[in-house]
Design an enzyme around this catalytic site. Sequence first.
Site, PDB file in Angstrom:
ATOM      1  N   ARG A  38       0.914  -1.144  -0.247  1.00 35.63           N
ATOM      2  CA  ARG A  38      -0.151  -0.058   0.256  1.00 35.63           C
ATOM      3  C   ARG A  38       1.033   1.261  -0.057  1.00 35.63           C
ATOM      4  NH1 ARG A  38      -3.332   2.216   4.587  1.00 35.63           N
ATOM      5  NH2 ARG A  38      -5.146   3.444   3.695  1.00 35.63           N
ATOM      6  N   ASN A  59      -8.163   6.887  -4.533  1.00 39.51           N
ATOM      7  CA  ASN A  59      -7.733   6.098  -3.338  1.00 39.51           C
ATOM      8  C   ASN A  59      -6.320   6.022  -3.294  1.00 39.51           C
ATOM      9  OD1 ASN A  59     -10.194   5.356  -1.934  1.00 39.51           O
ATOM     10  ND2 ASN A  59     -10.637   3.933  -3.750  1.00 39.51           N
ATOM     11  N   ASP A  97     -19.588   3.471   1.561  1.00 39.20           N
ATOM     12  CA  ASP A  97     -19.599   2.461   2.662  1.00 39.20           C
ATOM     13  C   ASP A  97     -21.016   2.733   3.261  1.00 39.20           C
ATOM     14  OD1 ASP A  97     -16.708   1.303   2.316  1.00 39.20           O
ATOM     15  OD2 ASP A  97     -16.488   3.351   2.636  1.00 39.20           O
ATOM     16  N   ARG A 140     -23.890   1.707   1.363  1.00 40.36           N
ATOM     17  CA  ARG A 140     -24.095   0.422   1.161  1.00 40.36           C
ATOM     18  C   ARG A 140     -24.639  -0.246   2.522  1.00 40.36           C
ATOM     19  NH1 ARG A 140     -18.020  -0.473  -1.260  1.00 40.36           N
ATOM     20  NH2 ARG A 140     -18.797  -0.372  -3.363  1.00 40.36           N
ATOM     21  N   HIS A 157     -11.584   4.818   4.932  1.00 33.96           N
ATOM     22  CA  HIS A 157     -12.272   4.119   3.951  1.00 33.96           C
ATOM     23  C   HIS A 157     -11.441   2.905   3.532  1.00 33.96           C
ATOM     24  CE1 HIS A 157     -14.498   2.929   0.267  1.00 33.96           C
ATOM     25  NE2 HIS A 157     -13.090   3.358  -0.538  1.00 33.96           N
TER      26      HIS A 157
END
Length: 304
Positions: free
Chosen positions: A89, A121, A149, A152, A176
């Site tokens: 990452r 992102n 999110d 959802r 996130h």
Amino acid sequence: MVTHSRVAIVGAGAVGASLAYGLMFKNICTEILFVDVHPDIVNAQVLDLADAASVSHTRIRAAVTAQEAGQCDIIVMTAGAKQRPGEPRTKLIERNYRVLKNVIQSMQPIRADAVLLMVSNPVDILTHLARKLSGLPPRQVLGSGTYLDSTRLCVHLGEMFDVNPQSVHAYVLGEHGDSQMIAWEAATIGGQRLTTLPDFDKKVDKAKVGQAIAGKAMDIIRLKGATFYGIGACAADLVHTIVLNKKVVHPVSVYVEKLGVTLSMPAKIGWEGVQEVYDVHLSKEEEEQLRASADALREIQDLY
């Protein structure tokens, strides 16, 4: 009179195009400008989206220069490198940091009252970096964060309790990403706390719900390669909220002073961007989860 009506979208890929498509049908923008390092893609998207002009009053075109985009009322960043298989990452962040830095430098001087919305992102890290690189006040820089999110989650809970998702108020907070958490103690249906409903414990397995919400994006990516409709719709709604100064509260990535980090908390949004950040009633366990999420993000954000 609408005063925040020119929108620049940086990144003409599927997310940027989905955002533009959603905005065109809202008929709230006088003009949408596309910016991308690939002019052929920009021209293709403009030509395709222009066919929707018959049902929209919004003009869509390529920005003449990046500096022109920097003078728009709202600048939405959807561009960014995708994570490579097996790539750490930290490497992805470094690559997207370079992309973001180049884009922001190319748009300078950015309009002083512009609102910068990050969608790329990892959104929390990039929102933190955009605030520093742009020189804009913290309230004028926000990220889409956990808005999708949370959407959802509301849809999922609405199905479980057989109620319209718009009647469910529930938030995913923090990062996130891997350390995000659900604020169960603050979740309500019709004003009643979700956890006090008689059948809550029978219907809801908190861990499973958390996994379903966090894992949905990967399910979509596995099946079709990318996600863009959901985030495009959420980003369009955030632009709508800013353009019309709606002052709606959404969970978005913002700088939270008391935590000293950029992550998602409920925030009132309007012309100036973030007008107020709200605290949420959390259980002791949830407070620990939020702080753990903040600590994980701060460890990376402090590197920049």
